[in-house]
Design a protein around this motif. Structure first.
Motif, short mmCIF file in Angstrom:
data_model
loop_
_atom_site.label_atom_id
_atom_site.label_comp_id
_atom_site.label_asym_id
_atom_site.label_seq_id
_atom_site.Cartn_x
_atom_site.Cartn_y
_atom_site.Cartn_z
N THR A 181 -24.72 51.37 37.20
CA THR A 181 -23.44 50.71 36.97
C THR A 181 -22.71 51.43 35.86
OG1 THR A 181 -22.36 48.56 36.56
CG2 THR A 181 -24.32 49.07 35.25
N SER A 182 -21.40 51.22 35.75
CA SER A 182 -20.61 51.96 34.78
C SER A 182 -19.73 51.08 33.90
CB SER A 182 -19.72 52.98 35.50
OG SER A 182 -20.47 53.89 36.26
N ASN A 183 -19.67 49.79 34.18
CA ASN A 183 -18.78 48.88 33.44
C ASN A 183 -19.47 48.40 32.17
OD1 ASN A 183 -17.25 46.58 32.59
ND2 ASN A 183 -16.33 46.54 34.63
N PRO A 184 -18.89 48.62 30.97
CA PRO A 184 -19.55 48.20 29.72
C PRO A 184 -19.87 46.72 29.66
CG PRO A 184 -17.73 49.70 29.24
CD PRO A 184 -17.64 49.37 30.70
N SER A 185 -19.03 45.86 30.25
CA SER A 185 -19.31 44.43 30.20
C SER A 185 -20.48 44.04 31.09
CB SER A 185 -18.06 43.62 30.58
OG SER A 185 -17.65 43.91 31.90
N ASN A 186 -20.78 44.85 32.11
CA ASN A 186 -22.00 44.64 32.91
C ASN A 186 -23.22 45.19 32.18
OD1 ASN A 186 -19.66 44.76 34.92
ND2 ASN A 186 -21.31 44.03 36.22
N ILE A 187 -23.06 46.37 31.60
CA ILE A 187 -24.18 47.00 30.88
C ILE A 187 -24.66 46.11 29.74
CG2 ILE A 187 -24.85 49.01 29.50
CD1 ILE A 187 -22.83 50.64 31.13
N SER A 188 -23.73 45.39 29.09
CA SER A 188 -24.10 44.56 27.94
C SER A 188 -25.05 43.43 28.30
CB SER A 188 -22.85 43.99 27.28
OG SER A 188 -22.18 43.09 28.14
N MET B 251 -17.02 60.74 30.92
CA MET B 251 -16.26 59.68 31.57
C MET B 251 -17.11 59.06 32.66
SD MET B 251 -13.33 59.47 30.08
CE MET B 251 -12.42 58.49 31.28
N ASN B 252 -16.91 57.77 32.92
CA ASN B 252 -17.76 57.06 33.87
C ASN B 252 -17.06 56.69 35.18
OD1 ASN B 252 -20.21 57.03 32.51
ND2 ASN B 252 -19.64 55.26 31.29
#
Length: 399
Positions: free
Chosen positions: A31-38, A88-89
């Motif tokens: 995954t690449s979305n910071p809010s998902n990674i958190s 970049m993601n």
């Protein structure tokens, strides 16, 4: 066969933007979305869903047009050798089709990636005979690139409890492989010390071009404080065209040399399955998730090393503050990856902050701390710190 176990037997240095990814077609990007990674690298839930842009089956909920991009900064230490990189993601563009009933979008992100360089620091030897002197050699391997995915996204509401999302993928891009053998004569000085003098250089470059299609289906069920989300991904066979350039370094390709050989391959579909559960608590939400990845089967692998099977468990908690102007998320994950000759056990902690203080603009920050133990003929220990930054802008285009 060039097997990674033989290469690791030598001491070498390498720099990899995707950790220890010398297998398959490179590291599979989860995954690449910071809010998902958190939330511990969640694929299905987001710690900051203020703009409803992080979930395939639920982004229909917003009547805004949204544009999102992200980047990350990585620092890792592998057996006390330090590496740093930035990349970049992804980016995505989402828009409503029907007021909070359907949505459509476009996205672009990496699929597999590797940017690594391996240099053998010890010599290997070719024994001599009556007619030939002994020779020594060192080999250098460089890999860069990998396939990417351009996607069309569709999200739709079925009823008050059910929704679904579809993601149609087009796979494209190239993986560059460069191998250089430096061959040396073996001589001795008057003190019987070994002297190495360059005899010849043997090198070649390979370019693998990928093309294929894929489909991902995600469904979401909401019942009061409970949410259950599942997703399943499958690809059709992906075509690979491999161009072989003998005695040519990558820079020489710009001079217009023709390839010496071309081979066409097809790789079978990898299987990805996700299931997750979210529970709304008094002040926030708790999530738990499981991810399964079963790799493709192919005769085309980096250094002849099969891709890794992956099993991931992650847990997370997120909460809103000050009328949803701030969100805080944290998570923990465990990823076990393995094939016939290598096993990787990765554990890490993530914490993220979402800022929604400006109208129609959301910023997300996520800090990741983790370690990875890689086992084969010896053990590599990796410690890493990563910072992920995402920015989303939105506007009302349709009313």
């Amino acid at each position: 066969m060039r097997n990674i176990l033989l290469i690791i037997f030598f001491s070498f240095s390498f720099c990899s933007q995707y950790y220890f990814s010398l297998y398959g077609a490179g590291e599979k990007i989860i995954t690449s979305n910071p809010s998902n990674i958190s939330l511990g690298w969640s694929n299905l839930f987001s710690s900051n869903n203020y703009l409803q842009s992080a979930s395939l089956s639920n982004f229909y909920r917003s009547d805004l047009v949204r544009l999102s991009v992200s980047s990350d900064f990585n620092f890792s230490s592998i057996n006390n050798i330090n590496y740093y990189n930035q990349k970049m993601n992804y980016f995505s563009f989402l828009m409503p089709l029907n007021n909070k009933k359907q949505g459509i979008g476009l996205s672009l992100s990496p699929y597999y990636r590797i940017n690594s360089n391996i240099i053998e620091s010890n010599y290997s030897y070719i024994p001599g005979d009556i007619n030939n002197d002994p020779l020594a050699y060192k080999t250098e391997y460089s890999f860069s690139g990998g396939p990417s995915i351009a996607s069309i996204l569709l999200s739709s509401k079925i009823n008050s409890k059910l929704s679904f999302g579809l993601k149609f993928d087009y796979i494209f891009g190239s993986l560059y492989s460069y191998v250089k053998h430096n061959i040396y004569n073996v001589n001795y000085d008057i003190d019987e010390e070994v002297l190495y003098t360059l005899n010849s250089v043997d090198q070649y470059t390979s370019i693998k071009n990928y093309s294929g299609y894929g489909l991902k289906l995600e469904s979401s069920y909401n019942n009061l404080k409970n949410k259950l989300v599942t997703s399943f991904s499958i690809l059709n066979q992906t075509k690979i065209i491999d161009y072989f350039y003998d005695d040519i370094a990558p820079g020489g390709l710009e001079l217009g040399f023709n390839y010496n050989a071309r081979n066409d391959y097809k790789i079978s579909s990898p299987i990805e399955f996700n299931i997750g559960y979210s529970r709304l608590l008094k002040r926030g939400s708790f999530i738990i998730e499981y991810y399964l990845y079963h790799p493709f089967e192919s005769d085309v692998y980096i250094l002849d090393n099969r891709d890794l099977n992956k099993n991931k468990f992650n847990f997370g908690y997120h909460q809103k503050f000050l009328n949803n102007k701030f969100t805080l998320g944290a998570g923990f994950y465990m990823i076990n990856s393995y094939n016939d000759s290598i096993e990787s056990n990765k554990q890490g902690f993530t914490i993220g902050l979402g800022l929604n203080t400006l109208k129609y603009i959301t910023a997300d920050f996520c800090l990741e701390l983790g370690k990875n133990k890689i086992e084969f003929s010896e053990v590599l220990n990796e410690n890493y710190i990563n910072l992920y930054i995402g920015l989303s802008a939105s506007d009302i285009w349709f009313k």
